[in-house]
Design an enzyme around this catalytic site. Structure first.
Site, PDB file in Angstrom:
ATOM      1  N   ASP A   1     -50.793  32.933  28.978  1.00  0.00           N
ATOM      2  CA  ASP A   1     -52.098  32.381  29.360  1.00  0.00           C
ATOM      3  C   ASP A   1     -52.041  31.721  30.732  1.00  0.00           C
ATOM      4  O   ASP A   1     -52.874  31.980  31.602  1.00  0.00           O
ATOM      5  CB  ASP A   1     -52.567  31.357  28.320  1.00  0.00           C
ATOM      6  CG  ASP A   1     -52.694  31.971  26.943  1.00  0.00           C
ATOM      7  OD1 ASP A   1     -52.715  33.215  26.849  1.00  0.00           O
ATOM      8  OD2 ASP A   1     -52.742  31.216  25.964  1.00  0.00           O
TER       9      ASP A   1
ATOM     10  N   TYR B   1     -49.587  29.465  14.040  1.00  0.00           N
ATOM     11  CA  TYR B   1     -48.975  30.082  15.222  1.00  0.00           C
ATOM     12  C   TYR B   1     -47.477  29.779  15.245  1.00  0.00           C
ATOM     13  O   TYR B   1     -46.644  30.672  15.393  1.00  0.00           O
ATOM     14  CB  TYR B   1     -49.671  29.534  16.474  1.00  0.00           C
ATOM     15  CG  TYR B   1     -49.223  30.143  17.775  1.00  0.00           C
ATOM     16  CD1 TYR B   1     -49.967  31.148  18.378  1.00  0.00           C
ATOM     17  CD2 TYR B   1     -48.062  29.716  18.410  1.00  0.00           C
ATOM     18  CE1 TYR B   1     -49.558  31.711  19.573  1.00  0.00           C
ATOM     19  CE2 TYR B   1     -47.640  30.270  19.602  1.00  0.00           C
ATOM     20  CZ  TYR B   1     -48.395  31.264  20.187  1.00  0.00           C
ATOM     21  OH  TYR B   1     -47.992  31.813  21.372  1.00  0.00           O
TER      22      TYR B   1
HETATM   23  C1  GLA Z   1     -52.058  32.185  22.508  1.00  0.00           C
HETATM   24  C2  GLA Z   1     -50.809  31.709  23.228  1.00  0.00           C
HETATM   25  C3  GLA Z   1     -50.181  32.829  24.056  1.00  0.00           C
HETATM   26  C4  GLA Z   1     -49.986  34.097  23.224  1.00  0.00           C
HETATM   27  C5  GLA Z   1     -51.255  34.439  22.444  1.00  0.00           C
HETATM   28  C6  GLA Z   1     -51.057  35.575  21.472  1.00  0.00           C
HETATM   29  O1  GLA Z   1     -53.055  32.493  23.428  1.00  0.00           O
HETATM   30  O2  GLA Z   1     -51.109  30.615  24.065  1.00  0.00           O
HETATM   31  O3  GLA Z   1     -48.965  32.389  24.601  1.00  0.00           O
HETATM   32  O4  GLA Z   1     -48.889  33.966  22.369  1.00  0.00           O
HETATM   33  O5  GLA Z   1     -51.760  33.326  21.722  1.00  0.00           O
HETATM   34  O6  GLA Z   1     -50.786  36.759  22.144  1.00  0.00           O
END
Ligand code: GLA
Length: 390
Positions: free
Chosen positions: A173, A223
């Protein structure tokens, strides 16, 4: 950019009296493909979008950060250290965390009066937090007179998430928000941090994002659980195959299959998603370069199935939006995007019918769920930069 930087400057005058000395912006992002691969040191293909965070600021002579958050119509004030998260203003943690990291790098850090305003939807999987982080970093760099390389900047943002906020997220991101390029997606190797701006060579198709309206509230803990499950798969594969490797990036499907009997079924499926998603990301990159929307759409659909069935990060609303999108004429493919558990889907849609697609998807989703979703085309935009303040 949909918010006029002048708006931020005018708000600054109202809040602090006098004009700001600095204006910076950073976009949100949509991940086209390569989901949950970044923390496995794999491949991702995100693009920066035309939704932004803008900060208008003026340097102070003390070590105070005074921030007016226009979206929340509230002001918070912090000393630049000792560093602690704010219970009262959780949105400010992204700025405080960045300031702390700047100081830990040994770079000059100054207090400032700031106005923060943005139109990246919050909690929708479009990286509003990375957008604030990279806007804040751009501000501190501009005031402090230093500039980090894209990889250094993105790693700094990742440390804020991992060490300050407590989410074990990867580097995607912050990287795209920092290093995006208008008209391009960004292919990133999350191990070497080598990247390539991939031209979006498709006049006949556009990307549309649709918001489920479900905020990904539990995403943090779920997550982190996925991150751990991927680690378990790596340990099992190493034990059975005798091969060395630190991340799922190091292994092929044959390695995983050889170790399947030693791991729990859901751990196997998590790893199968990651390994297959890396291949899909390489294929999507080729399809994008070639302007082949049919092929890219097929890969989108396969990624979505894998995230739903193997990685289990979708939710009924994401599945519904993706399948409704796929059923509409002119849609090449649909998938959930971002961390999942809520947030947005991304659709590849024939350019001529995009307005009609948006209206129809919005209305069929509202009929099924009672939720008024936002469904809009997005344009590949530039990463963070300082805006000349005239
Ligand atoms: C979030 C996390 C990223 C990535 C996505 C899934 O956005 O911040 O680092 O792992 O999820 O692809």
């Amino acid at each position: 950019m949909n918010i006029n930087p002048r708006t931020a400057a005018e708000l600054f005058e109202v809040q602090f009296g006098g004009p700001p000395d600095y204006l910076v912006r950073a976009p949100g992002r949509v991940n086209l493909i390569g989901e949950h691969t970044d923390y496995n040191q794999g491949f991702v293909l995100p693009m920066a979008i035309d939704r932004d965070t803008i900060i208008a600021a003026r340097r102070r002579s003390d070590r105070v950060l005074r921030i007016y958050a226009a979206n929340f119509e509230t002001t918070a004030e912090f000393e630049l250290g000792p560093w602690a998260r704010s219970n009262e203003h959780p949105w400010a943690d992204y700025l405080i965390g960045v300031a702390q990291q700047v100081e830990e790098l040994g770079k000059p850090l100054y207090g400032a009066d700031c106005v923060v305003i943005g139109d990246v939807p919050i909690g929708s999987g479009l990286s509003s937090s990375a957008s604030v982080e990279m806007a804040a970093l751009t501000l501190f760099e501009t005031i402090g007179g230093f500039a980090l390389e894209p990889g250094e900047a993105a790693s700094l943002g990742q440390r804020v998430e991992n060490d300050f906020i407590g989410v074990s997220s990867g580097i995607m991101d912050q990287f795209i928000v920092r290093a995006g390029k208008a008209g391009h997606a960004l292919f990133l190797d999350c191990r070497s941090l080598q990247f390539d701006h991939v031209p979006i060579a498709m006049d006949h198709a556009v990307f549309v994002i649709a918001d489920t309206g479900i905020s990904r509230g539990l995403a943090g803990s779920a997550y982190n659980k996925r991150v751990r499950e991927c680690g378990e798969a790596v340990t099992a594969i190493c034990a059975v195959t005798g091969r060395k490797g630190s991340h799922l990036r190091d292994f092929a499907m044959a390695d995983l299959d050889a170790a399947r009997h030693t791991m729990e079924e859901h751990v196997y499926r998590r790893a199968r998603h990651v390994i297959s998603e890396n291949s899909r990301t390489l294929e999507a990159c080729e399809a994008l370069r070639a302007g082949n929307a049919d092929r890219l759409g097929i890969v989108f659909n396969a990624s979505d199935r894998s995230l739903r069935d193997d990685y289990e990060v979708t939710c009924p609303e994401l599945d519904l939006l993706a399948s409704l999108g796929r059923s509409l004429p002119g849609c090449f493919g649909s998938r959930m995007t971002g961390a999942g558990f809520g947030g947005c889907t991304v659709h590849l849609v024939a350019a001529g019918i995009a307005p009609d697609f948006c209206t129809r998807l919005q209305s069929s989703y509202a009929t099924a769920t009672g939720i008024q979703s936002t469904v809009v085309p997005v344009v590949a935009s530039s990463g963070a930069y300082g805006i000349p303040n005239r």
